[in-house]
Design a protein around this motif. Structure first.
Motif, mmCIF file in Angstrom:
data_model
loop_
_atom_site.group_PDB
_atom_site.id
_atom_site.type_symbol
_atom_site.label_atom_id
_atom_site.label_comp_id
_atom_site.label_asym_id
_atom_site.label_seq_id
_atom_site.Cartn_x
_atom_site.Cartn_y
_atom_site.Cartn_z
ATOM 1 N N ASN A 48 4.309 11.488 12.949
ATOM 2 C CA ASN A 48 3.973 11.608 11.532
ATOM 3 C C ASN A 48 4.398 10.390 10.710
ATOM 4 N N ASP A 49 5.580 9.848 10.990
ATOM 5 C CA ASP A 49 6.053 8.700 10.222
ATOM 6 C C ASP A 49 5.147 7.487 10.408
ATOM 7 N N GLU A 50 4.671 7.295 11.626
ATOM 8 C CA GLU A 50 3.774 6.172 11.893
ATOM 9 C C GLU A 50 2.432 6.368 11.186
ATOM 10 N N VAL A 51 1.937 7.601 11.177
ATOM 11 C CA VAL A 51 0.665 7.890 10.499
ATOM 12 C C VAL A 51 0.828 7.698 8.993
ATOM 13 N N VAL A 52 1.936 8.169 8.439
ATOM 14 C CA VAL A 52 2.182 8.004 7.000
ATOM 15 C C VAL A 52 2.255 6.522 6.643
ATOM 16 N N ALA A 53 2.897 5.726 7.496
ATOM 17 C CA ALA A 53 2.968 4.279 7.247
ATOM 18 C C ALA A 53 1.571 3.658 7.232
ATOM 19 N N LEU A 54 0.712 4.089 8.151
ATOM 20 C CA LEU A 54 -0.677 3.599 8.169
ATOM 21 C C LEU A 54 -1.412 4.004 6.900
ATOM 22 N N LEU A 55 -1.221 5.248 6.472
ATOM 23 C CA LEU A 55 -1.901 5.725 5.270
ATOM 24 C C LEU A 55 -1.421 4.965 4.031
ATOM 25 N N GLN A 56 -0.121 4.668 3.975
ATOM 26 C CA GLN A 56 0.396 3.891 2.851
ATOM 27 C C GLN A 56 -0.228 2.502 2.821
ATOM 28 N N LYS A 57 -0.370 1.922 3.988
ATOM 29 C CA LYS A 57 -0.980 0.601 4.099
ATOM 30 C C LYS A 57 -2.437 0.643 3.619
ATOM 31 N N GLU A 58 -3.163 1.675 4.032
ATOM 32 C CA GLU A 58 -4.562 1.817 3.622
ATOM 33 C C GLU A 58 -4.676 2.051 2.114
ATOM 34 N N ALA A 59 -3.779 2.857 1.564
ATOM 35 C CA ALA A 59 -3.797 3.105 0.121
ATOM 36 C C ALA A 59 -3.511 1.818 -0.643
ATOM 37 N N LYS A 60 -2.561 1.034 -0.135
ATOM 38 C CA LYS A 60 -2.233 -0.236 -0.781
ATOM 39 C C LYS A 60 -3.425 -1.192 -0.739
ATOM 40 N N LYS A 61 -4.142 -1.209 0.383
ATOM 41 C CA LYS A 61 -5.347 -2.047 0.489
ATOM 42 C C LYS A 61 -6.351 -1.661 -0.589
ATOM 43 N N ARG A 62 -6.553 -0.354 -0.771
ATOM 44 C CA ARG A 62 -7.514 0.119 -1.772
ATOM 45 C C ARG A 62 -7.072 -0.288 -3.180
ATOM 46 N N GLN A 63 -5.772 -0.181 -3.459
ATOM 47 C CA GLN A 63 -5.245 -0.553 -4.776
ATOM 48 C C GLN A 63 -5.457 -2.041 -5.039
ATOM 49 N N GLU A 64 -5.166 -2.853 -4.045
ATOM 50 C CA GLU A 64 -5.325 -4.299 -4.200
ATOM 51 C C GLU A 64 -6.791 -4.677 -4.354
ATOM 52 N N ALA A 65 -7.663 -4.038 -3.582
ATOM 53 C CA ALA A 65 -9.100 -4.318 -3.691
ATOM 54 C C ALA A 65 -9.619 -3.910 -5.065
ATOM 55 N N ALA A 66 -9.146 -2.783 -5.568
ATOM 56 C CA ALA A 66 -9.576 -2.323 -6.896
ATOM 57 C C ALA A 66 -9.156 -3.332 -7.964
ATOM 58 N N ALA A 67 -7.960 -3.868 -7.835
ATOM 59 C CA ALA A 67 -7.493 -4.864 -8.810
ATOM 60 C C ALA A 67 -8.353 -6.119 -8.760
ATOM 61 N N ILE A 68 -8.730 -6.541 -7.569
ATOM 62 C CA ILE A 68 -9.574 -7.730 -7.425
ATOM 63 C C ILE A 68 -10.958 -7.480 -8.031
ATOM 64 N N TYR A 69 -11.524 -6.317 -7.727
ATOM 65 C CA TYR A 69 -12.837 -5.988 -8.299
ATOM 66 C C TYR A 69 -12.774 -5.892 -9.822
ATOM 67 N N ALA A 70 -11.713 -5.285 -10.332
ATOM 68 C CA ALA A 70 -11.574 -5.154 -11.783
ATOM 69 C C ALA A 70 -11.450 -6.528 -12.440
ATOM 70 N N ASP A 71 -10.679 -7.420 -11.818
ATOM 71 C CA ASP A 71 -10.545 -8.776 -12.357
ATOM 72 C C ASP A 71 -11.870 -9.518 -12.356
#
Length: 150
Positions: A48-71
């Motif tokens: 579970n900890d490894e899966v949660v770490a992957l999900l956090q990474k994916e969520a962070k990617k989405r946040q960063e991509a959203a910021a780039i698109y918004a800019d």
């Protein structure tokens, strides 16, 4: 397990014909599968900890991509990325608020006797060890920097 929750949510999204959620969840399952294969854990699966770490990474990617698109002025793509991040966030543990993280940081600073910016890495490491997946690394780093630079 988180993987079971994702699978159940994918089935539900398919039954409800929610293509955005289904596509996002399929992508998550793919990321998990790739990580399992890379780690040689295809038969046993990730914990579970490894899966949660992957999900956090994916969520962070989405946040960063959203910021780039918004800019760049592409609000539609930014909204889509944030929507995917919200879907992923359903499977992540409840995040600590800024006040709770600040308390953990203050405790770690006192415990370690940290007083300069050179101690920042030690403090961040101690807070991450206590908070685990429930605190955002960027938030921890910002608060530690604020407390040590005073």
């Amino acid at each position: 397990m988180v993987v079971d929750d994702i699978t159940a949510a994918l089935k539900q999204a398919l039954l409800q014909r929610d293509s955005e959620t289904a596509t996002t969840l399929r992508g998550l399952k793919s990321v998990i599968l790739n990580a399992e294969v890379a780690a040689g854990k295809r038969d046993t699966g990730l914990d579970n900890d490894e899966v949660v770490a992957l999900l956090q990474k994916e969520a962070k990617k989405r946040q960063e991509a959203a910021a780039i698109y918004a800019d760049a002025g592409d609000e539609a793509r930014a909204a889509k990325e944030l929507s995917e991040k919200d879907i992923i966030a359903q499977f992540l543990p409840e995040q600590l608020d800024e006040t709770a993280v600040a308390q953990l940081v203050e405790g770690a600073i006192a415990e370690l006797g940290a007083s300069t910016m050179q101690d920042m890495g030690k403090v961040i490491g101690a807070v991450k060890a206590k908070a685990g997946a429930t605190a955002d690394g960027g938030l921890i780093a910002r608060i530690v920097k604020e407390k040590l630079s005073v």
